[in-house]
Design a protein around this motif. Structure first.
Motif, PDB file in Angstrom:
ATOM      1  N   UNK A 182       0.940  -1.162   0.050  1.00 58.13           N
ATOM      2  CA  UNK A 182       0.063   0.083   0.143  1.00 58.13           C
ATOM      3  C   UNK A 182       0.855   1.258   0.116  1.00 58.13           C
ATOM      4  N   UNK A 183       1.848   1.155   0.668  1.00 55.77           N
ATOM      5  CA  UNK A 183       2.739   2.379   1.034  1.00 55.77           C
ATOM      6  C   UNK A 183       3.414   2.787  -0.367  1.00 55.77           C
ATOM      7  N   UNK A 184       4.091   1.619  -1.021  1.00 60.19           N
ATOM      8  CA  UNK A 184       4.626   1.838  -2.138  1.00 60.19           C
ATOM      9  C   UNK A 184       3.603   2.325  -3.408  1.00 60.19           C
ATOM     10  N   UNK A 185       2.599   1.742  -3.145  1.00 60.69           N
ATOM     11  CA  UNK A 185       1.452   2.269  -4.335  1.00 60.69           C
ATOM     12  C   UNK A 185       1.085   3.691  -3.892  1.00 60.69           C
ATOM     13  N   UNK A 186       1.271   4.064  -2.978  1.00 64.42           N
ATOM     14  CA  UNK A 186       0.640   5.392  -2.515  1.00 64.42           C
ATOM     15  C   UNK A 186       1.595   6.356  -3.064  1.00 64.42           C
ATOM     16  N   UNK A 187       3.194   5.991  -2.510  1.00 59.29           N
ATOM     17  CA  UNK A 187       4.315   6.712  -2.868  1.00 59.29           C
ATOM     18  C   UNK A 187       4.445   6.995  -4.352  1.00 59.29           C
ATOM     19  N   UNK A 188       4.360   6.072  -5.299  1.00 59.52           N
ATOM     20  CA  UNK A 188       4.703   5.944  -6.427  1.00 59.52           C
ATOM     21  C   UNK A 188       3.890   5.919  -7.596  1.00 59.52           C
ATOM     22  N   UNK A 189       2.644   5.728  -7.363  1.00 56.69           N
ATOM     23  CA  UNK A 189       1.593   5.422  -8.506  1.00 56.69           C
ATOM     24  C   UNK A 189       0.433   6.529  -8.567  1.00 56.69           C
ATOM     25  N   UNK A 190       0.690   7.623  -7.749  1.00 62.46           N
ATOM     26  CA  UNK A 190      -0.519   8.633  -7.978  1.00 62.46           C
ATOM     27  C   UNK A 190      -0.595   9.111  -9.298  1.00 62.46           C
ATOM     28  N   UNK A 191      -1.657   9.535  -9.848  1.00 65.34           N
ATOM     29  CA  UNK A 191      -1.879  10.270 -10.963  1.00 65.34           C
ATOM     30  C   UNK A 191      -0.755  11.270 -11.202  1.00 65.34           C
ATOM     31  N   UNK A 192      -0.537  11.618 -12.249  1.00 64.68           N
ATOM     32  CA  UNK A 192       0.453  12.907 -12.465  1.00 64.68           C
ATOM     33  C   UNK A 192      -0.124  14.352 -11.732  1.00 64.68           C
ATOM     34  N   UNK A 193       0.663  14.813 -11.050  1.00 63.40           N
ATOM     35  CA  UNK A 193      -0.056  15.858 -10.430  1.00 63.40           C
ATOM     36  C   UNK A 193      -0.590  15.718  -9.218  1.00 63.40           C
ATOM     37  N   UNK A 194      -0.967  14.684  -8.742  1.00 63.88           N
ATOM     38  CA  UNK A 194      -1.677  14.530  -7.522  1.00 63.88           C
ATOM     39  C   UNK A 194      -0.736  14.495  -6.397  1.00 63.88           C
ATOM     40  N   UNK A 195      -0.725  15.821  -5.431  1.00 65.16           N
ATOM     41  CA  UNK A 195       0.230  15.925  -4.363  1.00 65.16           C
ATOM     42  C   UNK A 195      -0.287  14.756  -3.107  1.00 65.16           C
ATOM     43  N   UNK A 196       0.637  14.709  -2.058  1.00 65.72           N
ATOM     44  CA  UNK A 196       0.033  13.820  -1.098  1.00 65.72           C
ATOM     45  C   UNK A 196      -0.941  14.632  -0.573  1.00 65.72           C
ATOM     46  N   UNK A 197      -0.736  15.887  -0.435  1.00 65.89           N
ATOM     47  CA  UNK A 197      -1.802  16.723   0.596  1.00 65.89           C
ATOM     48  C   UNK A 197      -2.954  16.880  -0.481  1.00 65.89           C
ATOM     49  N   UNK A 198      -3.095  16.121  -1.732  1.00 64.36           N
ATOM     50  CA  UNK A 198      -4.375  16.474  -2.543  1.00 64.36           C
ATOM     51  C   UNK A 198      -5.268  14.875  -2.461  1.00 64.36           C
ATOM     52  N   UNK A 199      -4.428  13.847  -1.892  1.00 63.02           N
ATOM     53  CA  UNK A 199      -4.958  12.539  -1.889  1.00 63.02           C
ATOM     54  C   UNK A 199      -6.443  12.559  -1.058  1.00 63.02           C
ATOM     55  N   UNK A 200      -7.225  11.622  -1.503  1.00 64.14           N
ATOM     56  CA  UNK A 200      -8.621  11.549  -0.499  1.00 64.14           C
ATOM     57  C   UNK A 200      -8.039  10.963   0.988  1.00 64.14           C
ATOM     58  N   UNK A 201      -8.940  11.676   1.991  1.00 66.90           N
ATOM     59  CA  UNK A 201      -8.371  11.060   3.268  1.00 66.90           C
ATOM     60  C   UNK A 201      -8.366   9.589   3.419  1.00 66.90           C
TER      61      UNK A 201
END
Lengths: 531, 190
Positions: A182-201
């Motif tokens: 899950x952490x590897x996914x969240x750190x590396x696989x976000x759509x381009x331009x989605x910053x950590x502070x824009x992820x859904x809660x």
């Protein structure tokens, strides 16, 4: 945050057929579904053991169960519910929703994903064997320790304890692998331009939960490994006679056990963060403070474990520290609750089943939080320790905080997963029977606990009979109400009306940009985020 | 394709440090074994036998304002592990002692089986608040005891109760849990 391109590639073939689809699956949706089905099966097994416990406690005296068998059921109920039902259900939701929510085609490590699921049925089998083995000749004694497995008793239990220790090892490996994924996914696989502070809660809560799991589950694994060594290889980690210290195990256990509470609760709070804005038709209040609050919960939650052990004889300084630390945690937790209330404030609210659960959770979880503050206070806890009051407290925290949150998530996302709408009328009947019978089950336990009824004991004084009768009757209704949940889910899959892509009017987020149900391979082209 | 290769490398890097973190926490669990005792000693947190500042308290025993006449009742209690066919009983169930004064009480140990058996006694003090104020100068619990078959033996315990004992305590219990040892470790009961 909305996607404006929907560029589905259709050259991908569908899922493979038959058993191979599930056994060798590397698809996050299929694995998520398997996690959720596994959790549902375990929920019913854990529920069955709870029903037996309540049947025995219906009347004072020994009716159905031998004392050791009763305590074995208590152990089994806790472990099945925590490791079998809640954690896999939350992991199933993570598998389903995180890639959809962050616009990733799948989890980062799909084969490891397959492994971390398929360890679970093996672990579940070991767990159930640990309960079954003592019924056979030569199977040794029942596990009468409770889920905390304190030595020296856990060193003296028969071979069923070894099954349990290996089950815990397997469950631990499974959840650590899932967390890494899950952490590897969240750190590396976000759509381009989605910053950590824009992820859904919800994604944020799982990021924090996954870190907690990686930090504490290996410590439990170490603790039970030492237990295994003490039992079979002549070491004395916890043997007073050999220079060890049984209290050390308590510290190791609760170093895992207290953060585990937040592991169970945080994903459900993430689900609430999706549900409350949808049905209030308002953006989430205080996104940054929610993220900060849950990181604070993670950090402080890891250093207050000994409030479970006030009665072991720590110095005044030590218990004061643990008391103050525990009470401080109520600040970030309260912050999360108040953020959800502020989100509802002046919203145009409607009360579909997920929202009904969300409102009920905030009320009942806060109640459990208040009794938690009572238990955090050392002199008061000396009185309440190991009483039914504690049982009432943690069921008020964990059922609304974890289980009802997962129910809310199931109703909220089931139309997205299956493409069919559930039966709203039946779901509302389920909600009301479930929540009312839950309160009728556990509310009386506060009173009998304060009056002095101890937990984990098969028999009780006749003066506690009335409240126990109420509690047992309500518990049977509560247990049976989950058959309705099962029916609603099957009914939705079989006969539900076709759901819209954006199932709920006020729903926001990438997962609603996809059709219901989403195609087998989704977001093969990363979505472009609208500013 | 360099972009996907790059993604693969980033994923592997994240995976490895998370895996090492998990392994590290597994090791941390084992590191707690020595650290736990160390933390209790360094921070002065009460450990179960309260040995940390016993020496200082004993040095002042019998002198200063604490030496006035104050008496407490000391009770004795023994519990045998079910695997151990012994009995150990104090000659007197309870005695009155003056604070700061060293006293001896004899325990009679008897092996009811015909084999030679080794056991270990684990002492504890109740109430736990009295822990730092009770000092055993001589005790059969300091070492492993071996009784030959059907042997009967007197085992003395010499102790002092410190004059600093909190005034609200007027009675305390010295309790022994006696366990069977096999090959230097506790026998697991089945």
């Amino acid at each position: 945050m909305t996607a404006i391109t929907l560029d589905h590639e259709h050259e991908h073939h569908g899922p493979p057929h038959g058993l191979r689809r599930w056994l060798f699956s590397t698809n996050h949706k299929d694995i998520g579904t398997m996690y959720l089905i596994f959790a549902l099966i375990m929920l019913f097994m854990g529920g069955a053991s709870a029903m037996l416990i309540r049947m025995e406690l219906f009347m004072p005296g020994l009716q159905l169960l031998e004392p050791d068998l009763y305590n074995n059921l208590v152990t089994n109920h806790a472990l099945l519910m925590i490791f079998g039902a809640v954690m896999p259900a939350a992991a199933g939701m993570a598998n389903w929703m995180i890639p959809l929510m962050i616009g990733a085609p799948d989890m980062a490590l799909p084969r490891m994903n397959n492994l971390s699921f398929w360890i679970l049925p093996a672990a579940g089998t070991m767990l159930i064997l640990s309960f079954v083995v003592p019924f056979f000749p030569g199977g040794g004694t029942q596990i009468n320790t409770g889920w905390t497995l304190y030595p020296p008793l856990s060193i003296q239990v028969g071979m069923s304890m070894d099954f349990l220790i290996f089950a815990i090892h397997l469950l631990g490996i499974s959840s650590v692998l899932a967390s890494i994924n899950i952490i590897v996914t969240i750190f590396n696989m976000r759509a381009p331009g989605m910053k950590l502070m824009q992820m859904p809660i919800f994604v944020w809560t799982w990021l924090v939960t996954a870190f907690l799991l990686i930090l504490v589950v290996p410590v439990l694994a170490g603790g039970v490994t030492m237990l295994l060594f003490d039992r079979h290889f002549g070491t004395s980690f916890f043997n007073a006679a050999g220079g060890g210290d049984p209290v050390l195990f308590q510290h190791l256990f609760w170093f895992f056990g207290h953060p585990e509470v937040y592991i169970l609760i945080l994903p459900s709070f993430g689900i609430l963060a999706a549900i409350v804005p949808t049905f209030s038709r308002k953006p989430l209040f205080g996104y940054n403070s929610l993220v900060g609050g849950m990181i604070a919960i993670m950090v402080i939650g890891m250093v207050v474990w000994a409030h479970h052990q006030y009665t072991i004889g720590m110095s005044l300084g030590a218990v004061s520290y643990f008391m103050i630390g525990t009470i401080i945690i109520s600040i970030p937790v309260g912050l999360m609750v108040f953020n959800y209330m502020a989100t509802m404030w002046k919203g145009s609210m409607t009360f579909e089943t997920p929202m009904l659960f969300a409102v009920a959770i905030l009320l009942m979880f806060s109640f459990g939080g208040l009794t938690g503050i009572m238990l955090a206070v050392v002199p008061a806890d000396m009185q309440y320790h190991d009483s039914m009051f504690v049982v009432a407290h943690f069921h008020y925290v964990l059922l609304p905080g974890a289980v009802f949150g997962l129910f809310a998530g199931v109703f909220y996302w089931l139309p997205k997963w299956t493409g069919h709408m559930y039966n709203e009328r039946l779901a509302k009947i389920f909600f009301w029977t479930n929540v009312i019978s839950f309160n009728a089950t556990f509310f009386p336990q506060h009173f009998i606990g304060l009056a002095g009824m101890p937990r984990r004991i098969v028999d009780y004084n006749v003066m506690f009979t009335e409240f126990n009768v109420i509690s047992s009757l309500a518990a049977f209704v509560f247990g049976l109400s989950h058959l309705l949940l099962l029916y609603i889910i099957i009914d939705t899959i079989r006969r539900g009306k076709q759901a819209k892509d954006r199932v709920w009017e006020g729903a926001e987020g990438l997962e609603w940009e996809l059709p219901s149900p989403p195609p087998y391979h989704s977001w093969t082209t990363a979505p472009v985020l609208a500013r | 394709m360099s972009e996907t290769a790059d993604l693969g490398r980033r994923k592997r890097r994240t995976m490895w440090w998370l895996g090492l973190l998990a392994l590290g926490m597994f090791g941390f669990g084992f590191a707690m074994v020595p650290l736990y005792g160390l933390i209790c000693n360094v921070t002065g947190m009460q450990s179960v036998d309260g040995m940390s500042d016993l020496g200082r308290r004993m040095a002042t025993a019998g002198e200063g304002p604490g030496a006035e006449e104050r008496w407490v009742t000391v009770k004795f209690d023994t519990t045998m592990h079910p695997e151990l066919p012994w009995s150990i009983n104090p000659m007197e169930g309870k005695i009155r002692v003056r604070l700061g004064e060293s006293r001896v009480v004899n325990f009679v140990a008897e092996n009811h089986s015909s084999q030679s058996i080794t056991g270990q006694a684990i002492p504890s003090i109740a109430p736990w608040q009295a822990n730092g104020f009770f000092s055993k100068l001589e005790c059969f619990c300091f070492s492993q005891q071996t009784l030959a078959g059907n042997e009967r033996k007197d085992m003395p315990v010499r102790f002092v109760v410190s004059p600093d004992l909190p005034p609200e305590i007027d009675s305390l219990t010295l309790s022994y849990n006696v366990m069977r040892l096999q090959g230097g470790t506790l026998a697991a009961a089945q």
